[in-house]
Design a protein around this motif. Structure first.
Motif, short mmCIF file in Angstrom:
data_model
loop_
_atom_site.label_atom_id
_atom_site.label_comp_id
_atom_site.label_asym_id
_atom_site.label_seq_id
_atom_site.Cartn_x
_atom_site.Cartn_y
_atom_site.Cartn_z
N TRP A 144 0.63 -1.41 0.13
CA TRP A 144 -0.17 -0.11 -0.07
C TRP A 144 0.48 0.98 -0.50
CZ3 TRP A 144 -5.28 0.37 2.61
CH2 TRP A 144 -5.89 -0.91 2.07
N LYS A 145 0.07 2.17 -0.42
CA LYS A 145 0.78 3.77 -0.63
C LYS A 145 0.61 4.69 0.43
CE LYS A 145 -0.16 2.68 -5.08
NZ LYS A 145 -0.61 1.70 -4.86
N ARG A 146 1.48 5.60 0.80
CA ARG A 146 1.23 7.14 1.36
C ARG A 146 1.03 8.22 1.12
NH1 ARG A 146 3.39 5.85 7.89
NH2 ARG A 146 1.93 3.50 8.00
N VAL A 147 -0.17 8.61 1.74
CA VAL A 147 -0.24 10.00 0.54
C VAL A 147 -0.89 10.93 2.47
CG1 VAL A 147 -2.36 9.89 -0.21
CG2 VAL A 147 -1.51 12.06 -0.24
N ALA A 148 -0.20 12.07 2.28
CA ALA A 148 -0.81 12.90 3.23
C ALA A 148 -1.89 14.08 3.26
CB ALA A 148 0.23 13.56 3.66
N LEU A 149 -3.28 13.98 4.08
CA LEU A 149 -3.82 15.49 3.17
C LEU A 149 -3.90 15.94 4.85
CD1 LEU A 149 -6.64 13.64 2.11
CD2 LEU A 149 -4.71 14.31 0.86
N VAL A 150 -3.69 17.55 4.58
CA VAL A 150 -3.48 18.73 6.12
C VAL A 150 -4.43 19.50 5.45
CG1 VAL A 150 -1.69 19.98 4.02
CG2 VAL A 150 -2.57 20.57 7.04
N PHE A 151 -5.47 20.26 6.76
CA PHE A 151 -6.66 21.61 6.78
C PHE A 151 -5.94 21.90 7.47
CE2 PHE A 151 -8.24 16.74 4.72
CZ PHE A 151 -9.23 17.07 3.91
N ALA A 152 -5.92 23.39 7.47
CA ALA A 152 -5.62 24.45 8.01
C ALA A 152 -6.40 25.25 8.23
CB ALA A 152 -4.29 24.89 7.94
N ASP A 153 -6.42 26.12 9.92
CA ASP A 153 -7.49 26.99 9.97
C ASP A 153 -6.98 28.30 9.11
OD1 ASP A 153 -8.34 29.95 10.67
OD2 ASP A 153 -8.34 29.02 12.98
N GLY A 154 -7.35 28.74 7.90
CA GLY A 154 -7.36 29.78 6.85
C GLY A 154 -7.37 31.46 6.70
N LEU A 155 -7.08 31.58 8.54
CA LEU A 155 -7.11 32.90 8.69
C LEU A 155 -6.23 32.78 9.55
CD1 LEU A 155 -10.90 33.95 9.24
CD2 LEU A 155 -9.40 34.37 7.62
N SER A 156 -5.26 31.51 10.37
CA SER A 156 -4.51 31.25 11.26
C SER A 156 -2.60 32.13 10.90
CB SER A 156 -3.91 29.52 11.30
OG SER A 156 -3.21 29.17 10.38
N LYS A 157 -2.96 32.23 9.00
CA LYS A 157 -1.60 32.55 9.19
C LYS A 157 -0.65 31.69 9.16
CE LYS A 157 -3.54 37.29 9.44
NZ LYS A 157 -3.13 38.66 10.19
N GLN A 158 -0.65 30.80 9.41
CA GLN A 158 1.15 29.30 9.70
C GLN A 158 0.42 28.51 8.81
OE1 GLN A 158 1.88 29.94 13.37
NE2 GLN A 158 1.50 31.96 12.20
N GLU A 159 -0.32 28.52 8.09
CA GLU A 159 0.20 27.11 6.65
C GLU A 159 1.18 27.00 6.06
OE1 GLU A 159 -2.34 29.61 6.73
OE2 GLU A 159 -3.74 29.58 5.57
N ASP A 160 1.80 27.98 5.64
CA ASP A 160 3.00 28.23 5.40
C ASP A 160 4.84 27.05 6.42
OD1 ASP A 160 3.45 30.55 3.00
OD2 ASP A 160 2.37 31.05 4.77
N LEU A 161 4.54 28.11 7.58
CA LEU A 161 5.24 27.12 8.27
C LEU A 161 4.44 25.39 8.13
CD1 LEU A 161 5.53 29.86 10.78
CD2 LEU A 161 7.12 29.17 9.26
N LEU A 162 3.48 24.73 8.83
CA LEU A 162 3.07 23.49 9.36
C LEU A 162 3.27 23.30 7.88
CD1 LEU A 162 0.92 22.32 10.35
CD2 LEU A 162 -1.41 22.63 9.21
N VAL A 163 2.62 23.72 7.29
CA VAL A 163 3.08 22.24 5.75
C VAL A 163 4.63 22.14 5.51
CG1 VAL A 163 3.72 23.89 3.94
CG2 VAL A 163 2.05 21.43 3.17
N SER A 164 5.39 23.32 5.70
CA SER A 164 6.78 22.74 5.64
C SER A 164 7.40 22.30 6.83
CB SER A 164 7.90 24.22 5.43
OG SER A 164 9.30 24.49 5.39
#
Length: 400
Positions: A144-164
């Motif tokens: 089996w293979k793996r993939v990651a999905l991420v959902f973040a608070d769209g007003l947190s202004k932290q997505e750049d750091l989170l996904v990195s």
């Protein structure tokens, strides 16, 4: 204009085929104004015992906290993830008022999850370690293979750091996702996890599947010769105060041939600014004008950043061709899980193209939601379509 396809490594080919509905996941929706009724209607024809988990995309007329509570009450044995949205992509195409549910069956999917709360302030090292620990403890299934999905608070202004941080922690597992929205209100957004709706939070889903899949990401902009330099900013707030040494909103308006009073989501959608990263260009979308004449952005900005004004190409043809890239070796995806920026949908709506766009989304079996930002292979972007195409199972696949 970006066109990025992650090769699926398909080992099997078969006759190309189109379906009105996917065969590997179940979908349900409701337009009810009451959370209890909406959850009951959206799940009426689903098979909760067969579901590994359900993804829930909440329209802006429903309170995500009420929706989460109703799922916990009505389906207490079912694992629920999801978020509030700036629109939904259902089996009918673009929608604005559908509680939309996608049930991922145990036969083809396994998952593990982590909630990062509070998301702001974020610790990159701690987040990466949590993702690494999650991946290590989630025991692999052979072949089996793996993939990651991420959902973040769209007003947190932290997505750049989170996904990195997540990319660093997960190693070679590809990461895709979208930022939660709330229509065009920009007031409060939520992710669903553990029977509750959380703000100031990020959600990581680590999926394992026997299905072949590939990731895709594209926009419809090309760079122009107009350059702008951020000369004063508040990076942690994604606020640009000055461009080219002048008040940011005034200078941007001048560059696009408008007055400050004319600046609106429509103008921002049609005149995005781009940032170059190697050979690729990424949109740094403008959210709105700040009271003091600055510009709020939806992605990371900093002093000295060079912004290039973008020019749009034909959005529908790019949508069709971009989604069509997922057809590989004669195989059509069973469905594409899509994360589509609200600014793309806004441009389509303002130009009277919703029906045409919906037909394209239906043709390619896209299911998902409209976001306040997209996560694509370790980068947080805007005004982009990001997706994961899942292919039909091969003979003998799945867990019994």
């Amino acid at each position: 204009m970006n066109m990025n396809i992650t090769p699926p490594g398909l080992a099997h080919s078969g006759k190309a085929r189109r379906r009105n509905r996917p065969e590997t996941v179940e979908v349900g929706l409701s337009y009810a104004g009451d959370a209890s009724q909406a959850v009951a209607e959206a799940t009426a024809n689903l098979s909760p015992p067969a579901a590994c988990f359900m993804l829930v995309f909440v329209p802006d007329h429903l309170d995500p906290r009420d929706v989460a509570a109703e799922f916990a009450s009505q389906l207490p044995q079912t694992t629920i993830f999801g978020c509030s949205t700036a629109g939904q992509i259902t089996s009918q195409g673009y929608e604005n008022s559908a509680l939309f549910v996608i049930a991922f069956p145990k036969k083809h999917f396994r998952c593990s999850s982590a909630l990062f709360k509070p998301l702001k302030p974020i610790s990159i090292e701690k987040t990466a370690n949590q993702a690494r620990t999650l991946s290590t403890r989630f025991r692999p299934t052979a072949n089996w293979k793996r993939v990651a999905l991420v959902f973040a608070d769209g007003l947190s202004k932290q997505e750049d750091l989170l996904v990195s941080a997540l990319e660093a922690g997960l190693g070679n597992v590809p990461v895709f996702g979208g930022s939660a929205g709330h229509g065009l209100a920009f007031d409060e957004t939520f992710v669903l996890h553990g029977g509750e709706a959380h703000t100031n939070a990020g959600l990581l889903l680590l999926l394992e599947t026997d299905l072949d899949f590939c990731g895709l990401g594209f926009d419809h902009f090309v760079p122009t010769s107009t350059r702008m330099v951020v000369t004063r900013a508040v990076p942690e707030e994604r606020l640009v105060l000055e461009i080219n040494g002048a008040p940011a909103a005034r200078e941007y308006a001048r560059c696009v041939g408008r007055s400050i009073d004319e600046l609106s989501p429509k103008i921002f959608a049609e005149n995005p600014v781009l940032v170059r990263n190697g050979n690729s260009w990424h949109v740094r979308a403008i959210q709105q004008v700040e009271e003091g004449g600055g510009l709020w952005f939806l992605s990371a900005i900093d002093d000295g950043l060079v912004l290039t004004l973008g020019q749009g190409t034909e959005i529908l043809s790019m949508l069709d061709s971009g989604l069509g890239q997922a057809s590989t070796s004669g195989r059509e995806p069973d469905f594409i899980l899509g994360f589509d920026c609200f600014l793309r949908k806004l441009e389509i709506e303002l130009n009277g193209l919703v029906d045409d766009a919906s037909q394209i989304l239906k043709k390619h079996n896209v299911l998902g939601f409209n976001t306040y930002g997209e996560q694509h292979l370790g980068v947080h972007v805007n005004q982009t379509f990001v997706g994961v195409a899942f292919y039909p199972p091969v003979s003998g696949g799945g867990l019994d």
